[in-house]
Design a protein around this motif. Structure first.
Motif, short mmCIF file in Angstrom:
data_model
loop_
_atom_site.label_atom_id
_atom_site.label_comp_id
_atom_site.label_asym_id
_atom_site.label_seq_id
_atom_site.Cartn_x
_atom_site.Cartn_y
_atom_site.Cartn_z
N ARG A 92 0.83 -1.20 0.00
CA ARG A 92 0.00 0.00 0.00
C ARG A 92 0.87 1.25 0.00
N GLY A 93 1.95 1.24 0.79
CA GLY A 93 2.86 2.38 0.82
C GLY A 93 3.46 2.65 -0.56
N VAL A 94 3.85 1.60 -1.27
CA VAL A 94 4.40 1.75 -2.62
C VAL A 94 3.37 2.40 -3.54
N ARG A 95 2.12 1.91 -3.50
CA ARG A 95 1.09 2.46 -4.37
C ARG A 95 0.77 3.91 -4.02
N MET A 96 0.77 4.23 -2.74
CA MET A 96 0.49 5.60 -2.33
C MET A 96 1.57 6.56 -2.82
N TYR A 314 3.27 3.87 6.93
CA TYR A 314 1.88 3.75 6.49
C TYR A 314 0.94 4.42 7.50
N TYR A 315 1.24 4.26 8.78
CA TYR A 315 0.47 4.95 9.82
C TYR A 315 0.50 6.46 9.59
N ASP A 316 1.67 7.02 9.28
CA ASP A 316 1.76 8.46 9.00
C ASP A 316 0.91 8.82 7.79
N PHE A 317 0.96 8.00 6.74
CA PHE A 317 0.20 8.29 5.53
C PHE A 317 -1.29 8.39 5.82
N ILE A 318 -1.82 7.40 6.56
CA ILE A 318 -3.27 7.40 6.76
C ILE A 318 -3.68 8.37 7.87
N ARG A 319 -2.78 8.64 8.81
CA ARG A 319 -3.12 9.60 9.87
C ARG A 319 -3.18 11.02 9.33
N LEU A 320 -2.21 11.39 8.50
CA LEU A 320 -2.10 12.76 8.04
C LEU A 320 -2.78 13.01 6.70
N GLY A 321 -2.63 12.09 5.76
CA GLY A 321 -3.14 12.34 4.42
C GLY A 321 -2.47 13.56 3.81
#
Length: 504
Positions: A92-96, A314-321
């Motif tokens: 998921r991190g790669v795709r984001m 990944y936590y940072d990605f979904i927490r912050l957007g």
């Protein structure tokens, strides 16, 4: 009561009454709380990481990220059979990131988490070398870059690739588009712009370099790809300067490396390598391995490593957007601009980078603008007495006689901290004026980590072969390239050509 009670005070327990082992493997065991306290107390001699403005790396994480790191201490990210959800989170991190950096096929492109941007950079370089071989490349491959972090010099040495570093010229602090063509030939596997230069914090002009390579291809037939070293800028520009075109929107950009544990806000040990499309990562670099009960694909330099860094990223990605990252990074830029303005008010300083998000990363770099009875090494040393670690160092060739300072600002750096630092800058200068040094410090005296290293054995000078006469391809302007074994020190011998010596 008997007289045989064990002492209950930690500092009276057995094992702490003698020096910590320094040489040889210890024979006896000691209580775990004693061993912990010995190590803990020794680490008091380290600096305070939040005040270390020389490092680019994350020095503040929230409690939830710490909990996730602790919960993942025993998860081996390479064991995708036993920890399938960790593998899914990495995917998921790669795709984001592929989406963030405008990959034309973000759902299916390839990428990987790494231990940092250095490993990711080497993977990008290896992919470029393998693609060049697949196109029929022979002889000694080379790549072209400006002033770079030491990982690229390691890549050149470890993987037998010639590094052609474009020296600075005139008033320039970065590699410019018009510098590039003179250093390229049919053995050039890639050009590496740095999107967030280590020395000054400035962005190199990726779009301009891509256009210069388009022109080179139109004139010579050489089709040279770009790998962007976005170790710091890759997590800043998409949020704070989205108008800058530097990523996969440029078709010539085939791969990007970035450091999650820098401006990505993840804990130490997080990096990413992303390719434009799946076709840009040669299959020769991919291994399918049976390990711990499963079959998996891997294309890292490391094998076993903890999964916590990719998970907390990944936590940072979904927490912050996008909104949260924009808010956090903009706050750091604002604090940096406050520091930059304060420096021009308190001292005889000329700003090189003032934390402008359109020009560079969350950093401020400056030089002395007038004649003073101290140099920047002296000032750096005075600031160290107050706990601030701010690097002073010379610029790269051909400006190695100029010294600058650079403060890298990260998540957790505030306006108030900027004011505290400015007060200490003023205090340090007043002390140096009141008590002039008989002899100013040198770089060796002052020390300071600048993300550089010096090769123990200097790299031999290499003269690149010209292209075949009559082939219609570039002749590198008779460039005599000197590979650099001096690390980031800036005083080493680097690539020089007729174009590189021209006046700007």
């Amino acid at each position: 009561m008997t007289g045989n009670l064990e002492p209950d005070d930690l500092y009276a327990m057995p094992g702490i009454k003698r020096p910590a082992p320094h040489h040889g493997f210890p024979e006896q065991e000691i209580y775990p709380q004693v061993a912990y306290q010995i190590v803990h107390d020794e680490l008091l001699l380290d600096g305070v990481s939040r005040m270390n403005l020389a490092t680019f790396c994350t020095t503040w994480v929230d409690d939830q990220a710490r909990r996730l790191m602790n919960e993942c201490l025993d998860k081996n990210i390479v064991d995708k059979d036993e920890y399938p959800q960790t593998a899914e989170i990495e995917r998921r991190g790669v795709r984001m990131l592929a989406d963030l950096w405008h990959s034309p096929d973000a759902e299916r492109t390839l990428g990987t988490s790494t231990t940092g941007s250095s490993e990711a950079a080497m993977l990008g370089g290896l992919a470029a070398k393998f693609r060049w071989r697949q196109r029929g490349g022979t002889g000694m491959p080379n790549f072209v870059c400006g002033p770079v972090q030491v990982c690229w010099e390691k890549f050149a040495r470890y993987f037998d690739v010639e590094i052609r570093q474009v020296p600075l010229r005139g008033t320039r602090y970065t590699m410019h588009p018009d510098d590039v063509a003179a250093y390229c030939d049919e053995n050039t596997i890639m050009v590496v712009p740095t999107f967030g230069q280590t020395f000054t914090g400035l962005f190199e002009d990726v779009a301009g370099i891509s256009k210069a390579l388009d022109d080179l291809q139109a004139g010579t037939g050489l089709d040279i790809p770009i790998h962007v070293d976005a170790a710091s800028g890759g997590f800043l520009a998409p949020f704070c300067a989205p108008e800058l075109v530097w990523d996969f929107r440029l078709p010539r950009v085939k791969s990007i490396n970035a450091s999650g544990h820098k401006t990505g806000l993840a804990p130490l040990g997080a990096g990413w390598a992303i390719w434009r499309t799946a076709a840009d990562l040669p299959q020769d670099l991919i291994f399918n391995v049976d390990y711990l009960g499963g079959s998996m694909a891997t294309f890292n330099l490391n094998f076993s490593r903890p999964g916590g860094q990719a998970i907390t990223q990944y936590y940072d990605f979904i927490r912050l957007g996008r909104t949260g990252y924009r808010r956090v990074q903009s706050a750091i830029y604002a604090a940096g601009q406050h520091l930059a303005k304060g420096l021009t008010d308190v001292g005889p300083f000329e700003l090189i980078h003032d934390a402008d998000p359109r020009r560079g990363i969350t950093a401020v770099s400056w030089r002395l603008s007038g004649k003073e009875n101290f140099n920047l090494y002296d000032l750096s040393d005075r600031l160290r007495t107050r706990g601030w670690l701010i690097a002073a160092y010379p610029l790269p060739a051909d400006r190695e006689n100029e010294t600058i300072m650079r403060a890298v600002l990260r998540h957790g750096f505030t306006y108030d901290m900027a004011d505290l630092l400015l007060a200490d800058v003023r205090r340090g200068m007043n002390q140096l004026h009141a008590h002039p040094l008989r002899t100013s410090l040198t770089r060796a005296d002052a020390g300071g980590f600048t993300h550089s290293a010096t090769a123990a054995v200097p790299t031999p000078k290499v003269t690149p072969a010209r292209t075949k006469a009559g082939s219609g391809k570039s002749k590198t302007a008779a460039a005599k390239s000197k590979t650099n074994g001096s690390g980031g020190k800036g005083g080493g011998k680097r690539a020089k050509s007729a174009a590189g010596k021209a006046k700007s």
